[in-house]
Design an enzyme around this catalytic site. Structure first.
Site, PDB file in Angstrom:
ATOM      1  N   CYS A  95       0.804  -1.224   0.000  1.00 17.13           N
ATOM      2  CA  CYS A  95       0.000   0.000   0.000  1.00 17.13           C
ATOM      3  C   CYS A  95       0.841   1.280   0.000  1.00 17.13           C
ATOM      4  CB  CYS A  95      -0.947   0.007   1.196  1.00 17.13           C
ATOM      5  SG  CYS A  95      -2.104  -1.375   1.202  1.00 17.13           S
ATOM      6  N   HIS A 355      -9.121   2.711  -2.830  1.00 15.51           N
ATOM      7  CA  HIS A 355      -7.731   2.414  -2.474  1.00 15.51           C
ATOM      8  C   HIS A 355      -7.107   1.481  -3.510  1.00 15.51           C
ATOM      9  CE1 HIS A 355      -4.140   1.334  -0.455  1.00 15.51           C
ATOM     10  NE2 HIS A 355      -4.614   0.434   0.382  1.00 15.51           N
ATOM     11  N   CYS A 385      -0.826   2.352   6.584  1.00 12.96           N
ATOM     12  CA  CYS A 385      -0.347   1.047   7.028  1.00 12.96           C
ATOM     13  C   CYS A 385      -0.015   0.223   5.797  1.00 12.96           C
ATOM     14  CB  CYS A 385      -1.397   0.344   7.885  1.00 12.96           C
ATOM     15  SG  CYS A 385      -2.970   0.051   7.051  1.00 12.96           S
ATOM     16  N   GLY A 387       0.532  -3.889   4.320  1.00  7.80           N
ATOM     17  CA  GLY A 387       0.346  -5.309   4.542  1.00  7.80           C
ATOM     18  C   GLY A 387       1.617  -6.010   4.986  1.00  7.80           C
TER      19      GLY A 387
END
Length: 399
Positions: A95, A355, A385, A387
């Site tokens: 991300c 997203h 954040c 993964g």
């Protein structure tokens, strides 16, 4: 001989509208074409820049395979018609891929190894499924208790965060509602116009009576995910999807999406040479690891580090783009660090806007640099954040 440290300025920042995956307006658009379109738009936003001066393109992509594989950064450069001298590299920090691309591009300039760079991000979750087409984790991960969180689905990690940080279902749903309301208000006010490049898309339908395919073309200029019919009552009716007695639902989670973003960064000498107008200065960046099973708390570690590198406090930041992977983790981060809710995602976040994984960092960077300029603010941050247990944060200063 060591090269002189110099500043890196963002001189163009644009993005596509974000489409819903599988059923949205980019469902049939290849991600490499989406990236190429965005690269051309970024260049158009920096008139006077000689494309031959671009040293490299760094593109974030969370699942770099299939239609967005084979080094999509280089393919995008070729499709965009850039000179063959312009290189391309694809990077993956899930991300935070797009934000890491911005950081890497800025660092090349800051250490004196480049004058002009492009940072980008692209993701088609319509064409490439989350975790890819054939994911394979090392069996060793399942042999050690502390490592097994790497194999958890993102939704399950959000449930773990909600439990440990005591974030209620009601709080999550309220946060989700506010994301939609803020996004809709910003769209109505035209605040996204500065950062979004309208994209022409073609839809095809079959006319069985005449045996032909009918093509219709339309221009999309707004993110597709914000819903005017969102309500607390409707959110409360949604079933949990990751844990039987959990609190995380599709309504208080980010939307899977398609999109791309691109920023052009330049040194001070390049700004003067090509007559460019800086939007912002890249200030600092941090990436930190956290336990994989509670990956959503990553910004709790990354934000203080980025602030420390910049010599700032969180009270100095005027605008936070905190990626809303899940309402649970967003609230855990905000509550733990004491962030001012009024400064966090003033135009909504990923729960409403979407997203597209590896593109989000570049997209939200475009959002923050334009927001700082429009609102005459000084410092902005993009944070998320990541993964498998990471967090990332980058700081920008309006100039």
């Amino acid at each position: 001989m060591a090269k002189q440290v110099q500043e890196a300025y963002i001189v163009a920042a644009t993005r596509t509208p974000i489409g819903r995956s599988h059923r949205g307006f980019f469902r049939n658009m290849r991600p490499d074409d989406l990236l190429a379109t965005t690269l051309k738009a970024a260049l158009a936003a920096a008139p006077g820049l000689d494309p031959a001066a671009i040293e490299d393109i760094i593109c974030g992509c969370a699942i770099p395979e299939a239609q967005q594989g084979l080094n999509v950064a280089r393919i995008g450069a070729v499709l965009a018609g850039l000179p063959t001298s312009v290189g391309g590299i694809t990077v993956n920090r899930f991300c935070a891929s797009g934000l890491s691309a911005v950081q890497m591009a800025a660092d090349r300039i800051r250490v004196g190894e480049a004058e002009v760079m492009i940072a980008a991000g692209v993701e088609s979750m319509s064409m490439v499924p989350m975790m890819g087409n054939s994911p394979s984790l090392s069996p060793t991960i399942f042999e050690r208790e502390g490592d097994v969180g790497i194999a958890y689905g993102m939704g399950l990690t959000a449930e773990k965060v909600a439990q440990q940080w005591k974030v209620s279902r009601e709080a999550q749903d309220e946060f989700a509602l506010q994301s939609h309301l803020k996004a809709l208000a910003a769209q109505k006010a035209g605040y996204f116009a500065d950062e979004i490049t309208p994209i022409e898309v073609t839809d095809r339908t079959a006319n069985l009576e005449i045996g032909e395919s009918i093509a219709t073309t339309r221009t999309v200029s707004l993110d597709e995910g914000a819903r005017a019919d969102t309500s607390l009552e409707g959110l409360a009716k949604l079933r949990t999807v990751f844990a039987a007695r959990g609190s995380v639902t599709a309504g208080n989670s980010s939307q899977t999406s398609d999109g791309a973003g691109a920023l052009i960064l330049a040194s001070e000498s390049a700004v003067k040479r090509f007559g460019l107008t800086p939007l912002a200065r890249f200030v600092s960046y941090a990436a930190k690891g956290v336990p994989p099973h509670i990956m959503g708390i990553g910004p709790i570690e990354a934000i203080p580090a980025a602030l420390r590198y910049a010599g700032l406090k969180h009270q100095d930041i005027d605008w936070f783009e905190l990626n809303e992977a899940f309402a649970a983790q967003s609230l855990a981060v905000m509550n733990t660090l004491g962030l001012d809710p009024a400064k966090v995602n003033p135009m909504g976040g990923a729960i409403a806007l979407g997203h597209p994984l590896g593109a989000t960092g570049a997209i939200r960077s475009a959002t923050v640099v334009h927001a700082l300029k429009r609102n005459k603010l000084k410092y902005g941050m993009v944070t998320m954040c990541v993964g498998m247990g990471q967090g990332a944060a980058g700081i920008f200063e309006a100039v």
